[in-house]
Design an enzyme around this catalytic site. Structure first.
Site, PDB file in Angstrom:
ATOM      1  N   MET A 186      -0.177   4.751 -82.900  1.00 49.49           N
ATOM      2  CA  MET A 186       0.559   4.181 -84.021  1.00 49.49           C
ATOM      3  C   MET A 186      -0.415   3.670 -85.076  1.00 49.49           C
ATOM      4  SD  MET A 186       3.555   1.301 -83.896  1.00 49.49           S
ATOM      5  CE  MET A 186       4.571   0.927 -85.325  1.00 49.49           C
TER       6      MET A 186
ATOM      7  N   ASP B 177      -5.429   4.000 -88.013  1.00 47.15           N
ATOM      8  CA  ASP B 177      -6.837   3.909 -87.624  1.00 47.15           C
ATOM      9  C   ASP B 177      -7.394   5.305 -87.340  1.00 47.15           C
ATOM     10  OD1 ASP B 177      -9.306   2.864 -86.925  1.00 47.15           O
ATOM     11  OD2 ASP B 177      -8.719   2.450 -84.854  1.00 47.15           O
TER      12      ASP B 177
END
Length: 357
Positions: free
Chosen positions: A291, A294
């Site tokens: 999620m 990054d």
């Protein structure tokens, strides 16, 4: 449009832990606690009656242990499960088994009578990510035929330019994705550095478990480790992992700097350090399920500096967040299903490899 809050069922035999978790989540607008359960039988009935979106599950419970109950959930009513585990060695090992059995994520139980603000934020993030996840159920065991899939025994050993490096980043769902990628790989590969968003208590056992399964040498990174051929370094939970070129090898640098994308270790820190170390034209970056964003910007920098880049495809992701952001940025030269990434890594290693005579 306002999103509906995530409905959560808290399952733990300890009344104290049930209260602590309830207090942590109770005032969060994105969370609705629909119930608590003190054992798996109580939990079974409440899952059927309350239809939670996510279950937080203890592993050490009376009447039936949490791992057995998890397997029953995945068999009869697959749904997102976040494991809350103790910090013992046994607890860490069983928590990793739970990820293989189909749990989405793990987190250590609070050490005090409440979650601190940072721990509370992490737990909320994990639950929200779990609610958005694709429940894939139990992950396959890696049998001997699969382990022979990549790198035949007849192939001569390869050597590499020491500049060549493989970088992997992942978050939710990543522990099992990494396992499935690394276990079939041959031992004659360039060094591999891995950032997986994982609590500090579990990164060491995660590396040890991979080392038992892989022909590569896998270990948790230590400050100053050199990234050698046939070695995989796993970032410790709670520490950033960066690479520095020493003139003959990449050196692992661990740091306690600010979180990036609310994460430490962060995938972007690893990817961008490799670019700064001059690895770009010699690097392969792989961004897996998770999620958030990054790793997306770092993967783009790797690509722009001449590196190869892969993003996992939506259909095989547990959470199609980080790879999606990379694809949106144009950072991925290839978008591949999980089952094809192992072969792609071996092919990258094979390009311009020097075969031993």
């Amino acid at each position: 449009m306002n999103r509906q809050p995530v409905k959560v069922l808290i399952v733990d035999d300890s009344a104290v832990v049930r209260r602590v978790v309830s207090d942590c989540l109770g005032d969060r607008p994105e969370i609705e606690i629909v119930g608590t359960a003190c054992n798996p039988y109580d939990a079974r009935d409440k899952i059927l009656n309350l239809a939670p979106d996510v279950v937080t599950l203890d592993l050490d419970m009376p009447l039936m242990d949490g791992l057995t109950f998890l397997r029953l959930i995945m068999q009869h009513r697959p749904m997102p499960v976040v494991i809350l585990s103790s910090l013992t060695a046994t607890g860490s090992r069983i928590a990793l088994e739970a990820l293989q059995a189909g749990a989405v994520d793990i987190m250590e139980k609070p050490s005090a009578s409440r979650f601190n603000p940072e721990e509370a934020t992490v737990l909320v993030h994990k639950i929200v990510a779990a609610a958005a996840s694709r429940v894939l159920g139990p992950h396959p065991e890696l049998n001997s035929s699969l382990l022979r899939k990549v790198g035949s025994a007849e192939r001569e050993t390869r050597t590499f330019n020491p500049r060549k490096v493989i970088l992997i980043g992942a978050s939710t769902g990543g522990t099992e994705a990494i396992r499935q990628i690394l276990a079939p790989l041959p031992p004659d590969l360039p060094g591999i550095a891995v950032v997986q968003h994982i609590p500090a208590a579990f990164s060491g056992p995660f590396a040890s478990r991979l080392n038992e399964l892989c022909r590569l040498e896998v270990r948790e990174a230590r400050h100053g480790d050199l990234l050698r051929t046939g070695t995989v370094l796993i970032a410790p939970g709670g520490r950033h992992l960066a690479l520095r070129w020493t003139g003959s090898a990449y050196e692992a640098l661990l740091g306690d700097g600010p979180k990036v994308h609310h994460q430490r270790p962060a995938v972007d820190v690893l990817f961008e350090s490799a670019v700064k170390a001059g690895a770009g034209p010699h690097a392969l970056g792989v961004l897996l399920t998770g999620m958030g964003a990054d790793g997306a910007a770092g993967l783009l920098r790797l690509k722009e500096s001449g590196g190869e880049s892969i993003a996992q495809d939506e259909a095989s992701c547990v959470v199609f967040g980080m790879p999606r952001e990379a694809i949106k940025l144009g950072a991925a030269r290839q978008v591949l299903p999980l089952k094809n990434i192992t072969t792609a890594i071996d092919q990258f290693a094979d390009s311009r490899a020097i075969t031993a005579t």
